[in-house]
Write a protein that holds these residues in place. Structure first.
Motif, PDB file in Angstrom:
ATOM      1  N   LEU A  93      34.899  32.584  32.973  1.00 29.76           N
ATOM      2  CA  LEU A  93      33.545  32.128  33.300  1.00 29.76           C
ATOM      3  C   LEU A  93      33.474  30.602  33.407  1.00 29.76           C
ATOM      4  O   LEU A  93      32.598  30.069  34.077  1.00 29.76           O
ATOM      5  CB  LEU A  93      32.559  32.608  32.233  1.00 29.76           C
ATOM      6  N   PHE A  94      34.406  29.931  32.753  1.00 34.88           N
ATOM      7  CA  PHE A  94      34.390  28.467  32.771  1.00 34.88           C
ATOM      8  C   PHE A  94      35.131  27.885  33.972  1.00 34.88           C
ATOM      9  O   PHE A  94      35.141  26.671  34.164  1.00 34.88           O
ATOM     10  CB  PHE A  94      34.981  27.917  31.462  1.00 34.88           C
ATOM     11  N   VAL A  95      35.764  28.750  34.773  1.00 36.39           N
ATOM     12  CA  VAL A  95      36.445  28.285  35.983  1.00 36.39           C
ATOM     13  C   VAL A  95      35.456  28.443  37.141  1.00 36.39           C
ATOM     14  O   VAL A  95      35.076  29.558  37.482  1.00 36.39           O
ATOM     15  CB  VAL A  95      37.733  29.095  36.250  1.00 36.39           C
ATOM     16  N   PRO A  96      35.034  27.348  37.731  1.00 36.41           N
ATOM     17  CA  PRO A  96      34.022  27.468  38.782  1.00 36.41           C
ATOM     18  C   PRO A  96      34.538  28.212  40.018  1.00 36.41           C
ATOM     19  O   PRO A  96      35.684  28.094  40.400  1.00 36.41           O
ATOM     20  CB  PRO A  96      33.685  26.020  39.131  1.00 36.41           C
ATOM     21  N   LEU A  97      33.667  28.995  40.602  1.00 36.42           N
ATOM     22  CA  LEU A  97      33.861  29.695  41.859  1.00 36.42           C
ATOM     23  C   LEU A  97      34.938  30.784  41.809  1.00 36.42           C
ATOM     24  O   LEU A  97      34.648  31.943  41.979  1.00 36.42           O
ATOM     25  CB  LEU A  97      34.158  28.699  42.998  1.00 36.42           C
ATOM     26  N   ILE A  98      36.170  30.438  41.557  1.00 35.02           N
ATOM     27  CA  ILE A  98      37.261  31.409  41.628  1.00 35.02           C
ATOM     28  C   ILE A  98      37.312  32.301  40.373  1.00 35.02           C
ATOM     29  O   ILE A  98      37.796  33.430  40.431  1.00 35.02           O
ATOM     30  CB  ILE A  98      38.615  30.688  41.870  1.00 35.02           C
ATOM     31  N   GLY A  99      36.814  31.807  39.255  1.00 38.50           N
ATOM     32  CA  GLY A  99      36.871  32.568  38.010  1.00 38.50           C
ATOM     33  C   GLY A  99      36.100  33.872  38.084  1.00 38.50           C
ATOM     34  O   GLY A  99      36.571  34.928  37.642  1.00 38.50           O
ATOM     35  N   GLY A 100      34.923  33.837  38.666  1.00 41.10           N
ATOM     36  CA  GLY A 100      34.122  35.053  38.808  1.00 41.10           C
ATOM     37  C   GLY A 100      34.761  36.068  39.731  1.00 41.10           C
ATOM     38  O   GLY A 100      34.711  37.274  39.494  1.00 41.10           O
ATOM     39  N   LEU A 101      35.388  35.576  40.787  1.00 45.15           N
ATOM     40  CA  LEU A 101      36.067  36.465  41.731  1.00 45.15           C
ATOM     41  C   LEU A 101      37.263  37.157  41.082  1.00 45.15           C
ATOM     42  O   LEU A 101      37.441  38.368  41.214  1.00 45.15           O
ATOM     43  CB  LEU A 101      36.522  35.668  42.963  1.00 45.15           C
ATOM     44  N   ILE A 102      38.073  36.383  40.369  1.00 46.14           N
ATOM     45  CA  ILE A 102      39.231  36.975  39.694  1.00 46.14           C
ATOM     46  C   ILE A 102      38.781  37.977  38.640  1.00 46.14           C
ATOM     47  O   ILE A 102      39.342  39.074  38.515  1.00 46.14           O
ATOM     48  CB  ILE A 102      40.113  35.865  39.072  1.00 46.14           C
ATOM     49  N   GLY A 103      37.770  37.628  37.879  1.00 45.87           N
ATOM     50  CA  GLY A 103      37.250  38.530  36.850  1.00 45.87           C
ATOM     51  C   GLY A 103      36.735  39.834  37.443  1.00 45.87           C
ATOM     52  O   GLY A 103      36.980  40.918  36.905  1.00 45.87           O
ATOM     53  N   THR A 104      36.051  39.743  38.562  1.00 48.04           N
ATOM     54  CA  THR A 104      35.529  40.942  39.230  1.00 48.04           C
ATOM     55  C   THR A 104      36.659  41.813  39.753  1.00 48.04           C
ATOM     56  O   THR A 104      36.629  43.043  39.612  1.00 48.04           O
ATOM     57  CB  THR A 104      34.586  40.543  40.379  1.00 48.04           C
ATOM     58  N   LEU A 105      37.671  41.200  40.348  1.00 51.18           N
ATOM     59  CA  LEU A 105      38.812  41.967  40.854  1.00 51.18           C
ATOM     60  C   LEU A 105      39.577  42.652  39.724  1.00 51.18           C
ATOM     61  O   LEU A 105      40.001  43.811  39.860  1.00 51.18           O
ATOM     62  CB  LEU A 105      39.746  41.068  41.662  1.00 51.18           C
ATOM     63  N   LEU A 106      39.749  41.963  38.603  1.00 50.60           N
ATOM     64  CA  LEU A 106      40.413  42.583  37.451  1.00 50.60           C
ATOM     65  C   LEU A 106      39.598  43.754  36.910  1.00 50.60           C
ATOM     66  O   LEU A 106      40.149  44.794  36.545  1.00 50.60           O
ATOM     67  CB  LEU A 106      40.645  41.545  36.351  1.00 50.60           C
ATOM     68  N   TYR A 107      38.284  43.587  36.868  1.00 50.99           N
ATOM     69  CA  TYR A 107      37.396  44.652  36.417  1.00 50.99           C
ATOM     70  C   TYR A 107      37.522  45.878  37.320  1.00 50.99           C
ATOM     71  O   TYR A 107      37.674  47.008  36.846  1.00 50.99           O
ATOM     72  CB  TYR A 107      35.950  44.144  36.387  1.00 50.99           C
ATOM     73  N   LEU A 108      37.481  45.673  38.619  1.00 50.35           N
ATOM     74  CA  LEU A 108      37.590  46.791  39.563  1.00 50.35           C
ATOM     75  C   LEU A 108      38.961  47.468  39.486  1.00 50.35           C
ATOM     76  O   LEU A 108      39.064  48.694  39.565  1.00 50.35           O
ATOM     77  CB  LEU A 108      37.304  46.305  40.986  1.00 50.35           C
ATOM     78  N   ALA A 109      40.013  46.667  39.337  1.00 45.77           N
ATOM     79  CA  ALA A 109      41.362  47.240  39.232  1.00 45.77           C
ATOM     80  C   ALA A 109      41.483  48.120  37.993  1.00 45.77           C
ATOM     81  O   ALA A 109      42.024  49.235  38.056  1.00 45.77           O
ATOM     82  CB  ALA A 109      42.398  46.125  39.198  1.00 45.77           C
ATOM     83  N   LEU A 110      40.973  47.656  36.870  1.00 47.73           N
ATOM     84  CA  LEU A 110      41.048  48.446  35.637  1.00 47.73           C
ATOM     85  C   LEU A 110      40.193  49.709  35.738  1.00 47.73           C
ATOM     86  O   LEU A 110      40.590  50.774  35.255  1.00 47.73           O
ATOM     87  CB  LEU A 110      40.613  47.589  34.446  1.00 47.73           C
ATOM     88  N   LEU A 111      39.059  49.607  36.397  1.00 49.27           N
ATOM     89  CA  LEU A 111      38.208  50.776  36.596  1.00 49.27           C
ATOM     90  C   LEU A 111      38.904  51.829  37.454  1.00 49.27           C
ATOM     91  O   LEU A 111      38.876  53.029  37.139  1.00 49.27           O
ATOM     92  CB  LEU A 111      36.884  50.345  37.238  1.00 49.27           C
ATOM     93  N   VAL A 112      39.571  51.399  38.517  1.00 46.95           N
ATOM     94  CA  VAL A 112      40.305  52.329  39.382  1.00 46.95           C
ATOM     95  C   VAL A 112      41.438  53.002  38.602  1.00 46.95           C
ATOM     96  O   VAL A 112      41.646  54.212  38.706  1.00 46.95           O
ATOM     97  CB  VAL A 112      40.845  51.596  40.635  1.00 46.95           C
ATOM     98  N   VAL A 113      42.151  52.234  37.799  1.00 52.87           N
ATOM     99  CA  VAL A 113      43.247  52.793  36.995  1.00 52.87           C
ATOM    100  C   VAL A 113      42.711  53.838  36.016  1.00 52.87           C
ATOM    101  O   VAL A 113      43.292  54.909  35.856  1.00 52.87           O
ATOM    102  CB  VAL A 113      44.001  51.655  36.253  1.00 52.87           C
ATOM    103  N   GLN A 114      41.596  53.536  35.369  1.00 51.85           N
ATOM    104  CA  GLN A 114      41.043  54.463  34.381  1.00 51.85           C
ATOM    105  C   GLN A 114      40.517  55.749  35.023  1.00 51.85           C
ATOM    106  O   GLN A 114      40.482  56.787  34.376  1.00 51.85           O
ATOM    107  CB  GLN A 114      39.929  53.803  33.581  1.00 51.85           C
ATOM    108  N   ILE A 115      40.133  55.714  36.257  1.00 52.24           N
ATOM    109  CA  ILE A 115      39.657  56.928  36.938  1.00 52.24           C
ATOM    110  C   ILE A 115      40.802  57.659  37.631  1.00 52.24           C
ATOM    111  O   ILE A 115      40.905  58.889  37.548  1.00 52.24           O
ATOM    112  CB  ILE A 115      38.547  56.563  37.950  1.00 52.24           C
ATOM    113  N   LEU A 116      41.685  56.928  38.287  1.00 51.33           N
ATOM    114  CA  LEU A 116      42.730  57.542  39.100  1.00 51.33           C
ATOM    115  C   LEU A 116      43.816  58.237  38.281  1.00 51.33           C
ATOM    116  O   LEU A 116      44.174  59.382  38.558  1.00 51.33           O
ATOM    117  CB  LEU A 116      43.354  56.480  40.013  1.00 51.33           C
ATOM    118  N   PHE A 117      44.364  57.564  37.267  1.00 57.63           N
ATOM    119  CA  PHE A 117      45.481  58.146  36.524  1.00 57.63           C
ATOM    120  C   PHE A 117      45.128  59.441  35.792  1.00 57.63           C
ATOM    121  O   PHE A 117      45.920  60.389  35.822  1.00 57.63           O
ATOM    122  CB  PHE A 117      46.086  57.124  35.564  1.00 57.63           C
TER     123      PHE A 117
END
Length: 141
Positions: A93-117
């Motif tokens: 959250l303290f990294v401007p602009l790119i921090g939110g994007l990376i955090g969102t992508l990590l969130y989506l990746a973990l969500l896909v893993v938890q549903i798919l596997f």
């Protein structure tokens, strides 16, 4: 009014040991496969369904015990991953602009893993095989 023909409630005679409860009957092969499958599919919801299925079925079916432990271990691993992601996102959250994007992508990746596997695991077990999660810490042996 009370019924004069009613039987009094059964009471254990004093000094007599309590009778043990008989264990539940073992699963048939079809039931064992079904409960093993549901332990994986239940993991899509959370860690609670695999835990309940494993605790109830571990002594009743070999496949349910094996797959229930595998699914429960994966769900425990996912809880740890979600906590780690929460910590990482708090820092990002303290990294401007790119921090939110990376955090969102990590969130989506973990969500896909938890549903798919778990879905892959349930389908594989329903087809007659066993399933090992690619990323899994085995806390319960």
């Amino acid at each position: 009014m009370t019924d004069p023909n009613a039987q009094p409630p059964y009471e254990q005679p004093a000094g007599q040991p309590q009778q043990p409860i008989a264990p539940a009957a073992p699963f048939t092969a079809a039931e064992d496969k079904q409960w093993a499958m549901w332990s994986h599919f239940g993991g899509v919801l959370s860690w609670i369904p695999p835990l309940i299925i494993w605790l109830i079925g571990k002594d009743r079916g070999r496949l349910t015990d094996q797959e229930g432990k595998e699914s429960l271990n994966f769900q425990i691993t996912m809880v740890i991953a979600w906590v780690a992601l929460l910590i990482v996102n708090s820092i990002l959250l303290f990294v401007p602009l790119i921090g939110g994007l990376i955090g969102t992508l990590l969130y989506l990746a973990l969500l896909v893993v938890q549903i798919l596997f778990p879905i892959l695991g349930g389908v594989k077990v329903n087809g007659g095989g066993t399933y090992r999660y690619p990323v899994n810490f085995r806390f319960i042996k």
